[in-house]
Design a protein around this motif. Structure first.
Motif, PDB file in Angstrom:
ATOM      1  N   LYS A 146       0.559  -0.637   0.076  1.00 48.01           N
ATOM      2  CA  LYS A 146      -0.361  -0.261  -0.006  1.00 48.01           C
ATOM      3  C   LYS A 146       0.942   1.495  -0.112  1.00 48.01           C
ATOM      4  N   ASP A 147      -0.078   2.203  -0.692  1.00 49.32           N
ATOM      5  CA  ASP A 147       1.181   3.957  -0.508  1.00 49.32           C
ATOM      6  C   ASP A 147       1.588   3.878   0.810  1.00 49.32           C
ATOM      7  N   ILE A 148       2.540   5.094   0.751  1.00 41.86           N
ATOM      8  CA  ILE A 148       3.453   5.546   2.049  1.00 41.86           C
ATOM      9  C   ILE A 148       3.447   6.616   1.519  1.00 41.86           C
ATOM     10  N   PRO A 149       2.871   7.854   2.854  1.00 41.97           N
ATOM     11  CA  PRO A 149       3.162   9.127   2.749  1.00 41.97           C
ATOM     12  C   PRO A 149       4.351   9.631   2.957  1.00 41.97           C
ATOM     13  N   ASP A 150       4.607  10.841   2.347  1.00 42.57           N
ATOM     14  CA  ASP A 150       5.932  11.746   2.849  1.00 42.57           C
ATOM     15  C   ASP A 150       6.081  11.453   3.943  1.00 42.57           C
ATOM     16  N   ASN A 151       7.585  11.806   4.516  1.00 41.50           N
ATOM     17  CA  ASN A 151       7.995  11.941   5.819  1.00 41.50           C
ATOM     18  C   ASN A 151       7.650  11.160   7.022  1.00 41.50           C
ATOM     19  N   CYS A 152       7.750   9.386   6.630  1.00 39.24           N
ATOM     20  CA  CYS A 152       8.016   8.880   7.966  1.00 39.24           C
ATOM     21  C   CYS A 152       8.695   7.524   7.383  1.00 39.24           C
ATOM     22  N   VAL A 153       8.926   6.547   8.497  1.00 41.05           N
ATOM     23  CA  VAL A 153       9.179   5.491   8.845  1.00 41.05           C
ATOM     24  C   VAL A 153       8.149   4.276   8.406  1.00 41.05           C
ATOM     25  N   ALA A 154       8.294   3.330   7.721  1.00 37.33           N
ATOM     26  CA  ALA A 154       7.258   1.725   7.579  1.00 37.33           C
ATOM     27  C   ALA A 154       8.746   0.763   7.874  1.00 37.33           C
ATOM     28  N   VAL A 155       7.181   0.060   8.318  1.00 37.89           N
ATOM     29  CA  VAL A 155       8.710  -1.174   8.120  1.00 37.89           C
ATOM     30  C   VAL A 155       7.357  -2.332   9.162  1.00 37.89           C
ATOM     31  N   GLY A 156       7.816  -3.920   8.646  1.00 38.17           N
ATOM     32  CA  GLY A 156       6.989  -4.935   9.018  1.00 38.17           C
ATOM     33  C   GLY A 156       6.569  -5.809   7.757  1.00 38.17           C
ATOM     34  N   ASN A 157       4.909  -6.691   7.581  1.00 36.85           N
ATOM     35  CA  ASN A 157       4.978  -7.616   6.645  1.00 36.85           C
ATOM     36  C   ASN A 157       3.326  -7.587   7.401  1.00 36.85           C
ATOM     37  N   PRO A 158       2.304  -6.705   6.320  1.00 35.75           N
ATOM     38  CA  PRO A 158       2.753  -5.348   5.849  1.00 35.75           C
ATOM     39  C   PRO A 158       3.161  -3.921   6.143  1.00 35.75           C
ATOM     40  N   ALA A 159       3.809  -3.715   5.771  1.00 42.25           N
ATOM     41  CA  ALA A 159       4.353  -1.896   6.148  1.00 42.25           C
ATOM     42  C   ALA A 159       3.296  -1.562   6.579  1.00 42.25           C
ATOM     43  N   ARG A 160       3.462  -1.001   8.004  1.00 45.61           N
ATOM     44  CA  ARG A 160       2.631   0.193   8.396  1.00 45.61           C
ATOM     45  C   ARG A 160       3.943   1.278   8.548  1.00 45.61           C
ATOM     46  N   VAL A 161       2.952   2.651   9.128  1.00 42.18           N
ATOM     47  CA  VAL A 161       3.999   3.767   9.938  1.00 42.18           C
ATOM     48  C   VAL A 161       3.372   3.608  11.007  1.00 42.18           C
ATOM     49  N   ILE A 162       5.149   3.314  11.532  1.00 42.84           N
ATOM     50  CA  ILE A 162       5.254   3.545  12.341  1.00 42.84           C
ATOM     51  C   ILE A 162       5.596   4.768  13.134  1.00 42.84           C
ATOM     52  N   LYS A 163       6.066   5.925  12.732  1.00 42.73           N
ATOM     53  CA  LYS A 163       6.905   7.203  12.977  1.00 42.73           C
ATOM     54  C   LYS A 163       6.582   8.212  11.932  1.00 42.73           C
ATOM     55  N   TYR A 164       5.898   9.219  12.098  1.00 40.01           N
ATOM     56  CA  TYR A 164       6.061  10.503  11.250  1.00 40.01           C
ATOM     57  C   TYR A 164       8.060  11.496  11.557  1.00 40.01           C
ATOM     58  N   LEU A 165       8.316  10.953  10.023  1.00 44.86           N
ATOM     59  CA  LEU A 165       9.171  13.327  10.700  1.00 44.86           C
ATOM     60  C   LEU A 165       9.123  14.225  10.245  1.00 44.86           C
ATOM     61  N   ASP A 166       8.761  15.380  11.364  1.00 48.55           N
ATOM     62  CA  ASP A 166       9.351  16.132  11.504  1.00 48.55           C
ATOM     63  C   ASP A 166      10.223  17.159  10.847  1.00 48.55           C
ATOM     64  N   VAL A 167      10.183  16.944   9.553  1.00 48.68           N
ATOM     65  CA  VAL A 167      11.128  17.166   8.420  1.00 48.68           C
ATOM     66  C   VAL A 167      11.883  18.808   8.740  1.00 48.68           C
ATOM     67  N   LYS A 168      11.407  19.720   8.793  1.00 47.54           N
ATOM     68  CA  LYS A 168      11.071  20.879   9.303  1.00 47.54           C
ATOM     69  C   LYS A 168      12.020  21.538  10.215  1.00 47.54           C
ATOM     70  N   GLU A 169      11.810  20.071  11.741  1.00 47.63           N
ATOM     71  CA  GLU A 169      12.456  20.430  12.756  1.00 47.63           C
ATOM     72  C   GLU A 169      13.454  19.518  13.051  1.00 47.63           C
ATOM     73  N   GLY A 170      13.022  18.326  12.537  1.00 46.44           N
ATOM     74  CA  GLY A 170      14.396  17.161  12.495  1.00 46.44           C
ATOM     75  C   GLY A 170      14.249  16.371  13.430  1.00 46.44           C
ATOM     76  N   ILE A 171      12.513  16.745  13.963  1.00 38.95           N
ATOM     77  CA  ILE A 171      11.748  15.190  15.447  1.00 38.95           C
ATOM     78  C   ILE A 171      11.300  14.144  14.976  1.00 38.95           C
ATOM     79  N   ASN A 172      11.835  13.088  14.959  1.00 42.48           N
ATOM     80  CA  ASN A 172      10.401  11.668  14.995  1.00 42.48           C
ATOM     81  C   ASN A 172       9.765  12.068  15.769  1.00 42.48           C
ATOM     82  N   LYS A 173       9.060  11.685  15.129  1.00 42.79           N
ATOM     83  CA  LYS A 173       7.203  11.712  15.525  1.00 42.79           C
ATOM     84  C   LYS A 173       6.874  10.752  15.891  1.00 42.79           C
ATOM     85  N   PRO A 174       6.689   9.741  16.711  1.00 38.75           N
ATOM     86  CA  PRO A 174       6.056   8.423  17.277  1.00 38.75           C
ATOM     87  C   PRO A 174       4.534   8.310  16.741  1.00 38.75           C
TER      88      PRO A 174
END
Length: 186
Positions: A146-174
């Protein structure tokens, strides 16, 4: 012409195999532009297929659309469907597959599209007309269907988003809720 052929050179610094494959790929790419170039390039395309696919075990067809700065990490058992589209500054590790689906009636699905700055772990499998957004990291062994949105981390089978990346501040948002884990696609 020189800058076109060596556009992945710096991205593959310290990675001789990656540098060789990408220079050979960029040299073969004009064969996909028109029939005249294809006929002219036939001997080189045979050499490219023999060296890159058979000896180096990297399936990267010359007609694949690949952006500047493509990095091949540990280039072994890499399979990329020729209709896939890969953005700029992407990092692909060994045993990764970007492929399509063959349906029962013999037809095929679309191929994956990767945005810019996508990093794929080893043994990642992206199948079908999946769109991967910009600035995405996909963990090792993930199966993406399935599609994966911008600025995130995805893992697993099937892959799912586990974290969004705040690109402006460089902070990982779980991801905190099940609803956030399956955020809207691109």
């Amino acid at each position: 012409m020189f800058s076109y052929i060596f556009q992945d050179w710096e991205a593959n610094k310290g990675n001789l195999k990656g540098r060789i494959v990408m220079v050979l790929f960029r040299l073969a790419r004009p064969a996909s532009l028109n029939r005249f170039f294809y006929i002219l390039y036939l001997p080189y395309l045979a050499f490219y297929k023999l060296l890159v696919e058979w000896f180096m075990c990297i399936e990267l067809p010359h007609w694949t659309t690949v952006g500047k700065g493509f990095y091949i990490g540990h280039g072994q058992a890499l399979v990329i469907n020729g209709c896939s589209i890969i953005g700029k500054n992407c990092y692909v590790r060994h045993s990764t597959t970007l492929g399509n689906i063959r349906y029962a009636d013999g037809s095929y699905s679309d191929s994956p599209i990767l945005g810019d700055n996508v990093e794929l772990g080893s043994n990642v499998c992206i199948i079908g007309g999946v769109r991967i957004g910009n600035n995405v990291k996909i963990g090792a062994g993930s199966v993406v269907v399935k599609d994966i949105p911008d600025n995130c981390v995805a893992v697993g089978n099937p892959a799912r988003v586990i974290k969004y990346l705040d690109v402006k501040e460089g902070i990982n948002k779980p991801v905190t809720t099940e609803t956030e884990a399956f955020a809207p696609t691109i």
